[in-house]
Design a protein around this motif. Structure first.
Motif, PDB file in Angstrom:
ATOM      1  N   ARG A  62      -9.104   2.363  -6.575  1.00 40.40           N
ATOM      2  CA  ARG A  62      -8.451   1.319  -5.776  1.00 40.40           C
ATOM      3  C   ARG A  62      -8.320   0.045  -6.597  1.00 40.40           C
ATOM      4  N   LYS A  69       0.875   4.398  -2.684  1.00 39.10           N
ATOM      5  CA  LYS A  69       0.011   5.351  -1.981  1.00 39.10           C
ATOM      6  C   LYS A  69      -0.287   6.609  -2.790  1.00 39.10           C
ATOM      7  N   PHE A 118      -2.194  -3.331   3.269  1.00 40.42           N
ATOM      8  CA  PHE A 118      -3.323  -2.825   2.492  1.00 40.42           C
ATOM      9  C   PHE A 118      -3.890  -1.548   3.094  1.00 40.42           C
ATOM     10  N   SER A 119      -4.413  -0.699   2.216  1.00 42.05           N
ATOM     11  CA  SER A 119      -5.053   0.535   2.671  1.00 42.05           C
ATOM     12  C   SER A 119      -6.562   0.495   2.478  1.00 42.05           C
ATOM     13  N   LYS A 128       0.826  -1.210   0.000  1.00 43.99           N
ATOM     14  CA  LYS A 128       0.000   0.000   0.000  1.00 43.99           C
ATOM     15  C   LYS A 128       0.858   1.258   0.000  1.00 43.99           C
ATOM     16  N   HIS A 167      -5.514   3.144  -3.932  1.00 47.17           N
ATOM     17  CA  HIS A 167      -5.550   2.252  -2.774  1.00 47.17           C
ATOM     18  C   HIS A 167      -5.302   0.810  -3.225  1.00 47.17           C
TER      19      HIS A 167
END
Length: 379
Positions: free
Chosen positions: A333, A41, A70-71, A37, A45
């Motif tokens: 994402r 960034k 992970f975000s 992530k 995402h």
């Protein structure tokens, strides 16, 4: 007391060694705490889907891996109608509440999955007490009530919702689901309007598989254009991304990203995994009711993935992530449909009992070469 030059040099060297050691340890810790992530960034995402059992187990090692790598997170099954609202008067909030609490704790992008779908829905939703189909008005009321309760419970907390899932039947137009058959083609308008009423701040997504299919793409683009004129609050399109080593055609996948984005949609790669196994009867869909009989020929890598296939897997991951990076301005994402290979649905779909290798982490949750390959794109 004065010290000799030799003592001074030795003490200075000791201090330097200690500081260097601290720096090395800090760097090692930083590397350990940095996930995929962080590399992406500034692009989009990177997410994963979490199973209900993993969420309920609250295993600190697994959840630590998720929060580090992970975000964004998606609840794999526990927000689907049959799990969270199994009977008219019963709601099971435990797992979903844990999911939202976990996401908030780690400041993550949370995707609620899913509000309206033709599958994993109890019969009572579409039927009365005698088993007869209910009216359009009654079904709209049940839809609105369900969405109001579910999206409303997490209003202001959930980042986005898969509002409607898999409503288009490839090149045949609307899927003839109970929602369509009872309510009509405007059932999707109503679902998005109900979701927006329940949580005006949430980002609202239509999600489907085989989204690179040109006929499916054209049908959805036509719907989006007309729906926007009607004021329907559809804001994103989810491309499930169940791909393989040889499918889909990546140019068609890119064409769809560009086509949906051209209609003002934010793009979500929602359920990405890479199937390395032979295709069963040329099946390349994601309709969960589908299954085929097991055979050893369809399960060739039960004892491990050959190096040549592993390299193809790595190369294919790189090919797709280069595409995602090319369109980073359009993509919200990229979510993997699971974390480790052992938990992937692709081990049992569309053939039960196979051994697949579709994700970034192996069965022991160790980073795989395909992880390193897409990480290298950002280094």
């Amino acid at each position: 007391m004065a010290i000799s030059r030799r003592q001074f040099v030795l003490q200075s060297a000791a201090v330097y060694t200690a500081l260097a050691s601290i720096k090395v340890n800090a760097l090692a810790k930083a590397v350990e705490e940095t996930g995929i992530k962080d590399l992406y960034k500034h692009d989009f995402h990177i997410g994963t889907a979490i199973s209900g059992s993993n969420m309920r187990a609250s295993d600190s090692s697994f959840l630590g891996l998720v929060s580090r790598e992970f975000s964004a997170i998606t609840m794999e099954n526990s927000m689907k109608w049959e799990r969270i609202h199994p009977t008219p008067e019963r709601w099971d909030w435990e797992t979903a509440d844990k999911f939202v609490d976990f996401g908030e704790k780690h400041n993550m992008y949370m995707l609620g999955h899913v509000l309206v779908w033709h599958s994993q829905v109890p019969d009572w939703v579409f039927q009365d007490e005698k088993g007869k189909l209910i009216s359009r008005e009654a079904l709209l009321k049940r839809m609105g009530s369900h969405i109001g309760n579910l999206a409303g419970r997490y209003a202001g907390r959930m980042t986005a919702w898969d509002v409607v899932n898999e409503a288009i039947d490839e090149d045949k137009g609307w899927r003839k689901s109970p929602w369509f058959n009872t309510i009509g083609a405007d059932f999707m308008d109503h679902a998005f309007n109900f979701a927006h009423d329940a949580d005006p701040k949430a980002h609202l997504v239509y999600n489907d598989y085989n989204m690179q299919n040109p006929a499916k793409r054209a049908f959805l683009v036509d719907y989006i254009r007309k729906a926007k004129k009607r004021g329907v609050p559809i804001q994103g399109v989810g491309l499930q991304g169940h791909v393989g080593l040889d499918f889909p055609n990546i140019q068609e996948f890119e064409d769809s990203i560009e086509a949906y984005a051209a209609e003002g949609m934010r793009i979500h790669i929602t359920e990405f995994d890479m199937d390395v196994l032979p295709v069963a009867w040329e099946f390349m869909g994601a309709e969960i009711s589908t299954n085929f009989e097991y055979s050893d020929e369809l399960n060739p890598y039960a004892d491990g993935l050959p190096a040549a296939v592993e390299q193809r897997l790595n190369d294919r991951y790189v090919e797709f992530f280069k595409l995602f990076l090319k369109h980073r301005d359009k993509i919200e994402r990229v979510t993997l449909w699971g974390t480790g290979d052992g938990e992937s649905w692709k081990n049992n779909f569309p053939v039960v009992g196979r051994t697949n290798y579709p994700l970034l982490f192996d069965r022991e949750y160790k980073r795989k070469p395909c992880y390193d390959a897409i990480a290298a794109l950002k280094k």
